[in-house]
Design a protein around this motif. Structure first.
Motif, PDB file in Angstrom:
ATOM      1  N   THR A 196      54.675  37.430  18.378  1.00  0.00           N
ATOM      2  CA  THR A 196      53.337  36.915  18.126  1.00  0.00           C
ATOM      3  C   THR A 196      52.424  38.050  17.665  1.00  0.00           C
ATOM      4  O   THR A 196      52.429  39.136  18.249  1.00  0.00           O
ATOM      5  CB  THR A 196      52.760  36.283  19.404  1.00  0.00           C
ATOM      6  N   THR A 197      51.651  37.807  16.609  1.00  0.00           N
ATOM      7  CA  THR A 197      50.739  38.821  16.080  1.00  0.00           C
ATOM      8  C   THR A 197      49.346  38.229  15.966  1.00  0.00           C
ATOM      9  O   THR A 197      49.163  37.180  15.342  1.00  0.00           O
ATOM     10  CB  THR A 197      51.206  39.325  14.700  1.00  0.00           C
ATOM     11  N   LEU A 198      48.374  38.908  16.558  1.00  0.00           N
ATOM     12  CA  LEU A 198      46.983  38.480  16.482  1.00  0.00           C
ATOM     13  C   LEU A 198      46.219  39.394  15.542  1.00  0.00           C
ATOM     14  O   LEU A 198      46.184  40.606  15.732  1.00  0.00           O
ATOM     15  CB  LEU A 198      46.328  38.522  17.864  1.00  0.00           C
ATOM     16  N   LEU A 199      45.603  38.812  14.529  1.00  0.00           N
ATOM     17  CA  LEU A 199      44.721  39.555  13.634  1.00  0.00           C
ATOM     18  C   LEU A 199      43.310  39.398  14.177  1.00  0.00           C
ATOM     19  O   LEU A 199      42.786  38.282  14.264  1.00  0.00           O
ATOM     20  CB  LEU A 199      44.830  39.024  12.210  1.00  0.00           C
ATOM     21  N   TYR A 200      42.716  40.522  14.581  1.00  0.00           N
ATOM     22  CA  TYR A 200      41.421  40.495  15.252  1.00  0.00           C
ATOM     23  C   TYR A 200      40.379  41.229  14.419  1.00  0.00           C
ATOM     24  O   TYR A 200      40.687  42.168  13.686  1.00  0.00           O
ATOM     25  CB  TYR A 200      41.513  41.121  16.651  1.00  0.00           C
ATOM     26  N   GLY A 201      39.120  40.787  14.532  1.00  0.00           N
ATOM     27  CA  GLY A 201      38.052  41.348  13.730  1.00  0.00           C
ATOM     28  C   GLY A 201      37.260  42.421  14.446  1.00  0.00           C
ATOM     29  O   GLY A 201      36.986  42.313  15.639  1.00  0.00           O
ATOM     30  N   VAL A 202      36.904  43.462  13.708  1.00  0.00           N
ATOM     31  CA  VAL A 202      36.034  44.520  14.229  1.00  0.00           C
ATOM     32  C   VAL A 202      34.893  44.730  13.247  1.00  0.00           C
ATOM     33  O   VAL A 202      35.073  44.614  12.032  1.00  0.00           O
ATOM     34  CB  VAL A 202      36.808  45.840  14.434  1.00  0.00           C
ATOM     35  N   PRO A 203      33.693  44.997  13.728  1.00  0.00           N
ATOM     36  CA  PRO A 203      33.375  45.189  15.145  1.00  0.00           C
ATOM     37  C   PRO A 203      33.022  43.880  15.852  1.00  0.00           C
ATOM     38  O   PRO A 203      32.455  42.983  15.255  1.00  0.00           O
ATOM     39  CB  PRO A 203      32.141  46.106  15.087  1.00  0.00           C
ATOM     40  N   LEU A 243      52.338  37.776  27.515  1.00  0.00           N
ATOM     41  CA  LEU A 243      53.254  37.495  26.416  1.00  0.00           C
ATOM     42  C   LEU A 243      53.425  38.725  25.525  1.00  0.00           C
ATOM     43  O   LEU A 243      52.470  39.490  25.333  1.00  0.00           O
ATOM     44  CB  LEU A 243      52.709  36.344  25.564  1.00  0.00           C
ATOM     45  N   PRO A 244      54.608  38.941  24.967  1.00  0.00           N
ATOM     46  CA  PRO A 244      54.767  40.044  24.005  1.00  0.00           C
ATOM     47  C   PRO A 244      53.965  39.754  22.746  1.00  0.00           C
ATOM     48  O   PRO A 244      54.005  38.639  22.214  1.00  0.00           O
ATOM     49  CB  PRO A 244      56.274  40.073  23.733  1.00  0.00           C
ATOM     50  N   TYR A 245      53.220  40.740  22.273  1.00  0.00           N
ATOM     51  CA  TYR A 245      52.388  40.517  21.090  1.00  0.00           C
ATOM     52  C   TYR A 245      52.058  41.835  20.408  1.00  0.00           C
ATOM     53  O   TYR A 245      52.138  42.903  21.006  1.00  0.00           O
ATOM     54  CB  TYR A 245      51.080  39.797  21.474  1.00  0.00           C
ATOM     55  N   ARG A 246      51.696  41.704  19.140  1.00  0.00           N
ATOM     56  CA  ARG A 246      51.183  42.829  18.369  1.00  0.00           C
ATOM     57  C   ARG A 246      49.766  42.487  17.900  1.00  0.00           C
ATOM     58  O   ARG A 246      49.354  41.329  17.918  1.00  0.00           O
ATOM     59  CB  ARG A 246      52.073  43.104  17.153  1.00  0.00           C
ATOM     60  N   LEU A 247      49.053  43.504  17.456  1.00  0.00           N
ATOM     61  CA  LEU A 247      47.710  43.329  16.936  1.00  0.00           C
ATOM     62  C   LEU A 247      47.631  43.859  15.512  1.00  0.00           C
ATOM     63  O   LEU A 247      48.347  44.799  15.151  1.00  0.00           O
ATOM     64  CB  LEU A 247      46.695  44.053  17.806  1.00  0.00           C
ATOM     65  N   SER A 248      46.753  43.255  14.729  1.00  0.00           N
ATOM     66  CA  SER A 248      46.456  43.748  13.387  1.00  0.00           C
ATOM     67  C   SER A 248      44.937  43.799  13.245  1.00  0.00           C
ATOM     68  O   SER A 248      44.249  42.790  13.439  1.00  0.00           O
ATOM     69  CB  SER A 248      47.059  42.836  12.316  1.00  0.00           C
ATOM     70  N   PRO A 276      39.637  35.026  14.649  1.00  0.00           N
ATOM     71  CA  PRO A 276      41.005  35.533  14.631  1.00  0.00           C
ATOM     72  C   PRO A 276      41.958  34.631  13.845  1.00  0.00           C
ATOM     73  O   PRO A 276      41.653  33.476  13.552  1.00  0.00           O
ATOM     74  CB  PRO A 276      41.375  35.518  16.124  1.00  0.00           C
ATOM     75  N   THR A 277      43.136  35.197  13.558  1.00  0.00           N
ATOM     76  CA  THR A 277      44.280  34.440  13.071  1.00  0.00           C
ATOM     77  C   THR A 277      45.484  34.855  13.908  1.00  0.00           C
ATOM     78  O   THR A 277      45.678  36.048  14.164  1.00  0.00           O
ATOM     79  CB  THR A 277      44.563  34.729  11.590  1.00  0.00           C
ATOM     80  N   LEU A 278      46.260  33.882  14.332  1.00  0.00           N
ATOM     81  CA  LEU A 278      47.472  34.155  15.122  1.00  0.00           C
ATOM     82  C   LEU A 278      48.686  33.789  14.289  1.00  0.00           C
ATOM     83  O   LEU A 278      48.761  32.683  13.742  1.00  0.00           O
ATOM     84  CB  LEU A 278      47.466  33.332  16.414  1.00  0.00           C
ATOM     85  N   ILE A 279      49.623  34.726  14.164  1.00  0.00           N
ATOM     86  CA  ILE A 279      50.905  34.439  13.533  1.00  0.00           C
ATOM     87  C   ILE A 279      51.909  34.197  14.651  1.00  0.00           C
ATOM     88  O   ILE A 279      52.155  35.074  15.481  1.00  0.00           O
ATOM     89  CB  ILE A 279      51.376  35.593  12.628  1.00  0.00           C
ATOM     90  N   THR A 280      52.470  32.998  14.684  1.00  0.00           N
ATOM     91  CA  THR A 280      53.362  32.608  15.764  1.00  0.00           C
ATOM     92  C   THR A 280      54.751  33.201  15.579  1.00  0.00           C
ATOM     93  O   THR A 280      55.075  33.745  14.523  1.00  0.00           O
ATOM     94  CB  THR A 280      53.473  31.078  15.831  1.00  0.00           C
ATOM     95  N   ALA A 292      48.163  46.153  30.262  1.00  0.00           N
ATOM     96  CA  ALA A 292      48.796  45.643  31.476  1.00  0.00           C
ATOM     97  C   ALA A 292      49.621  44.416  31.157  1.00  0.00           C
ATOM     98  O   ALA A 292      50.157  43.764  32.047  1.00  0.00           O
ATOM     99  CB  ALA A 292      47.728  45.303  32.526  1.00  0.00           C
ATOM    100  N   GLY A 293      49.700  44.090  29.871  1.00  0.00           N
ATOM    101  CA  GLY A 293      50.426  42.914  29.426  1.00  0.00           C
ATOM    102  C   GLY A 293      51.608  43.273  28.556  1.00  0.00           C
ATOM    103  O   GLY A 293      52.333  44.222  28.844  1.00  0.00           O
ATOM    104  N   GLY A 294      51.764  42.546  27.439  1.00  0.00           N
ATOM    105  CA  GLY A 294      52.935  42.738  26.596  1.00  0.00           C
ATOM    106  C   GLY A 294      52.631  43.329  25.242  1.00  0.00           C
ATOM    107  O   GLY A 294      53.345  43.064  24.264  1.00  0.00           O
ATOM    108  N   PHE A 295      51.577  44.146  25.145  1.00  0.00           N
ATOM    109  CA  PHE A 295      51.173  44.736  23.869  1.00  0.00           C
ATOM    110  C   PHE A 295      52.268  45.635  23.320  1.00  0.00           C
ATOM    111  O   PHE A 295      52.760  46.533  24.000  1.00  0.00           O
ATOM    112  CB  PHE A 295      49.891  45.531  24.065  1.00  0.00           C
ATOM    113  N   GLN A 296      52.644  45.409  22.041  1.00  0.00           N
ATOM    114  CA  GLN A 296      53.714  46.165  21.401  1.00  0.00           C
ATOM    115  C   GLN A 296      53.233  46.972  20.198  1.00  0.00           C
ATOM    116  O   GLN A 296      54.039  47.386  19.377  1.00  0.00           O
ATOM    117  CB  GLN A 296      54.835  45.210  20.992  1.00  0.00           C
ATOM    118  N   GLY A 297      51.941  47.196  20.113  1.00  0.00           N
ATOM    119  CA  GLY A 297      51.428  48.068  19.069  1.00  0.00           C
ATOM    120  C   GLY A 297      50.746  47.326  17.932  1.00  0.00           C
ATOM    121  O   GLY A 297      50.712  46.104  17.874  1.00  0.00           O
TER     122      GLY A 297
END
Length: 236
Positions: free
Chosen positions: A4-11, A27-32, A55-59, A216-221
């Protein structure tokens, strides 16, 4: 696409709540990381989200989901055993969906005039009108949510849910718009302070700021947008 990949907005995107939710769910996930407004409105990002918003989530099966409510409901369905969400058709699901809808339509949207004034450099009469209108909406939304929360520890009662994750991502916007003092709403202030001390919220703040962050979760970079697009095309 296997993770799972979450595309998140900054700022300070409302996608903050989805990061907190992923941390809580484990859950295991990545961020973009998507810069706003320049990258989020670009042609590359619009291949994933034609609306040009985060956001946009890629399943894990390569689908793109947009809109925070839809993303949180999707994630919640994968973590029913955590108590953070509920099975569709149950009273708990209805209560959670009702609160998420309020946060989206009343609480989130209350800030829209203020964001417009800030992001578009409104001046003079326009800035004054938008400021007064936005302040009235923010005050009303806080008063309503203060009443809905009451003396309960979390928005839905004795246990935190994904509604609390969504709330904290929006509630922090008062730092940009000096229109209320949250201490005038003691129930919301209590919830805000409790969430700000939560490890998942601390993690999400660090991620947004580009600081070293301990999950503390499943962040994979992190993965760049072009990497997400490449995987998305392959999955299609």
């Amino acid at each position: 696409m296997t993770t799972t990949t979450l595309l998140y907005g900054v700022p300070s995107g409302c996608s903050f709540g989805s990061i907190v939710a992923l941390e809580w769910l484990g859950l295991p996930y990545r961020l973009s990381r998507i810069a706003m407004p320049e990258e989020v409105t670009g042609d590359d990002y619009r291949r994933l989200n034609p609306v040009g918003e985060t956001p946009t989530l890629i399943t894990t099966d390569g689908r793109a989901i947009s809109e925070s409510m839809a993303i949180l409901n999707h994630l919640g369905a994968r973590g029913l055993d955590t108590g953070l969400a509920f099975a569709q058709g149950t009273p708990g699901f209805d209560r959670l969906n009702q609160m998420l809808a309020f946060l989206n339509t009343a609480f989130f949207n209350a800030f829209s005039p203020l964001w417009h004034a800030l992001e578009h450099g409104s001046e003079g009469v326009e800035n004054q009108v938008l400021g007064e209108y936005g302040r009235g909406r923010v005050v009303r939304a806080h008063a309503l949510l203060e009443q809905l929360l009451g003396d309960r520890p979390w928005l839905l009662g004795d246990q935190r849910t994904l509604a609390d994750a969504y709330f904290i991502g929006i509630a922090r916007w008062t730092q940009y718009h000096d229109v209320i003092d949250r201490r005038d709403y003691p129930n919301l202030q209590r919830l805000f302070e409790k969430l700000e001390a939560d490890p998942a919220v601390i993690f999400a703040h660090a991620v947004e700021a580009g600081r070293p962050a301990v999950s503390a979760g499943g962040f994979q970079g992190h993965v760049p947008l072009q990497g997400v697009l490449g995987e998305f095309r392959q999955a299609a």
